[in-house]
Design a protein around this motif. Sequence first.
Motif, PDB file in Angstrom:
ATOM      1  N   PRO A  63       0.965  -1.452   0.100  1.00  0.00           N
ATOM      2  CA  PRO A  63      -0.109  -0.039   0.160  1.00  0.00           C
ATOM      3  C   PRO A  63       0.705   1.036   0.184  1.00  0.00           C
ATOM      4  O   PRO A  63       1.895   0.935   0.917  1.00  0.00           O
ATOM      5  CB  PRO A  63      -0.993  -0.248   1.042  1.00  0.00           C
ATOM      6  N   TYR A  64       0.423   2.766  -0.765  1.00  0.00           N
ATOM      7  CA  TYR A  64       1.771   3.292  -0.929  1.00  0.00           C
ATOM      8  C   TYR A  64       2.198   3.743  -1.756  1.00  0.00           C
ATOM      9  O   TYR A  64       3.289   4.354  -1.217  1.00  0.00           O
ATOM     10  CB  TYR A  64       0.922   4.302   0.582  1.00  0.00           C
ATOM     11  N   THR A  65       2.844   2.472  -2.293  1.00  0.00           N
ATOM     12  CA  THR A  65       4.181   2.327  -2.721  1.00  0.00           C
ATOM     13  C   THR A  65       4.173   2.660  -4.208  1.00  0.00           C
ATOM     14  O   THR A  65       3.067   1.694  -4.622  1.00  0.00           O
ATOM     15  CB  THR A  65       4.233   0.820  -2.709  1.00  0.00           C
ATOM     16  N   ARG A  66       4.530   3.045  -4.589  1.00  0.00           N
ATOM     17  CA  ARG A  66       5.176   3.685  -5.713  1.00  0.00           C
ATOM     18  C   ARG A  66       5.268   2.891  -7.111  1.00  0.00           C
ATOM     19  O   ARG A  66       6.520   1.960  -7.162  1.00  0.00           O
ATOM     20  CB  ARG A  66       5.714   5.111  -6.215  1.00  0.00           C
ATOM     21  N   THR A  79      14.333   0.820  -5.962  1.00  0.00           N
ATOM     22  CA  THR A  79      15.339   2.122  -5.270  1.00  0.00           C
ATOM     23  C   THR A  79      15.145   2.632  -4.383  1.00  0.00           C
ATOM     24  O   THR A  79      13.686   2.127  -4.355  1.00  0.00           O
ATOM     25  CB  THR A  79      15.217   2.488  -7.448  1.00  0.00           C
ATOM     26  N   ASP A  80      15.407   3.416  -3.970  1.00  0.00           N
ATOM     27  CA  ASP A  80      15.374   4.390  -3.106  1.00  0.00           C
ATOM     28  C   ASP A  80      14.760   5.589  -3.568  1.00  0.00           C
ATOM     29  O   ASP A  80      15.662   5.977  -4.669  1.00  0.00           O
ATOM     30  CB  ASP A  80      16.911   4.568  -1.929  1.00  0.00           C
ATOM     31  N   THR A  81      13.751   6.069  -2.793  1.00  0.00           N
ATOM     32  CA  THR A  81      13.935   7.491  -3.504  1.00  0.00           C
ATOM     33  C   THR A  81      13.735   8.543  -1.960  1.00  0.00           C
ATOM     34  O   THR A  81      14.613   8.493  -1.206  1.00  0.00           O
ATOM     35  CB  THR A  81      11.981   7.616  -3.487  1.00  0.00           C
ATOM     36  N   ILE A  82      13.733  10.114  -3.096  1.00  0.00           N
ATOM     37  CA  ILE A  82      13.932  10.670  -1.949  1.00  0.00           C
ATOM     38  C   ILE A  82      13.488  10.697  -1.000  1.00  0.00           C
ATOM     39  O   ILE A  82      14.131  12.107   0.060  1.00  0.00           O
ATOM     40  CB  ILE A  82      14.154  11.864  -2.975  1.00  0.00           C
ATOM     41  N   ASP A  83      12.297  10.404  -0.663  1.00  0.00           N
ATOM     42  CA  ASP A  83      11.779  10.520   0.643  1.00  0.00           C
ATOM     43  C   ASP A  83      12.097   9.282   1.738  1.00  0.00           C
ATOM     44  O   ASP A  83      11.042   8.894   2.630  1.00  0.00           O
ATOM     45  CB  ASP A  83      10.243  10.511   0.351  1.00  0.00           C
ATOM     46  N   GLY A  84      12.354   8.705   1.418  1.00  0.00           N
ATOM     47  CA  GLY A  84      13.085   7.346   1.667  1.00  0.00           C
ATOM     48  C   GLY A  84      12.475   5.861   1.935  1.00  0.00           C
ATOM     49  O   GLY A  84      12.611   5.743   2.793  1.00  0.00           O
ATOM     50  N   ARG A  85      11.195   6.528   1.163  1.00  0.00           N
ATOM     51  CA  ARG A  85      10.947   4.665   0.475  1.00  0.00           C
ATOM     52  C   ARG A  85      11.491   4.145  -0.733  1.00  0.00           C
ATOM     53  O   ARG A  85      12.579   4.458  -1.218  1.00  0.00           O
ATOM     54  CB  ARG A  85       9.158   5.441   0.485  1.00  0.00           C
ATOM     55  N   LYS A  86      10.835   2.654  -1.092  1.00  0.00           N
ATOM     56  CA  LYS A  86      11.201   2.085  -2.209  1.00  0.00           C
ATOM     57  C   LYS A  86      10.181   2.352  -3.011  1.00  0.00           C
ATOM     58  O   LYS A  86       9.046   2.802  -2.924  1.00  0.00           O
ATOM     59  CB  LYS A  86      11.134   0.776  -2.083  1.00  0.00           C
ATOM     60  N   ALA A  87      10.603   2.063  -4.534  1.00  0.00           N
ATOM     61  CA  ALA A  87       9.729   1.735  -5.496  1.00  0.00           C
ATOM     62  C   ALA A  87      10.212   1.221  -6.460  1.00  0.00           C
ATOM     63  O   ALA A  87      11.459   0.861  -6.356  1.00  0.00           O
ATOM     64  CB  ALA A  87      10.136   4.192  -6.700  1.00  0.00           C
ATOM     65  N   TYR A  88       9.237   0.202  -6.939  1.00  0.00           N
ATOM     66  CA  TYR A  88       9.865  -0.388  -8.083  1.00  0.00           C
ATOM     67  C   TYR A  88       9.952   0.413  -9.723  1.00  0.00           C
ATOM     68  O   TYR A  88       8.972   1.087 -10.550  1.00  0.00           O
ATOM     69  CB  TYR A  88       8.844  -1.598  -8.213  1.00  0.00           C
TER      70      TYR A  88
END
Length: 126
Positions: A63-66, A79-88
């Motif tokens: 949920p809420y992942t991009r 990959t890591d995003t600038i907000d510290g989360r992961k994105a595929y």
Amino acid sequence: MLRIVEICPSTRGRGGYVVLQNCGLVSVNLKGWALCSEAYLQNDPERLAQEIYIFKADEAIQPYTRVVLLHGKGEDGWTDTIDGRKAYCAYWNSPNPIWKPGARIHLLHIQGTQKVPSNEVVTVSR
């Protein structure tokens, strides 16, 4: 439920991208989702073959992942995003632009397949 949250068309092949996000409360499997142009609705198979991307990766999108589909070349993966989360990130690996500014893009979900036994005939109703 995946939704398109951002579209960045480009006149350069490697510059464009589409961002999807899981806006639901449960994980969604990325496999079987597709992005396509109006060619899908206009029954234009030649153009559709060039303007559809089907996600084949068997990845759980929390949920809420991009998910980011980039037009250029690269290796699919997290990959890591600038907000510290992961994105595929998935890559179309196209040297040319896929969708130009003003294009309408559709997000489709292919539910799965149902095999019909070879001895059974299926009639399509009108």
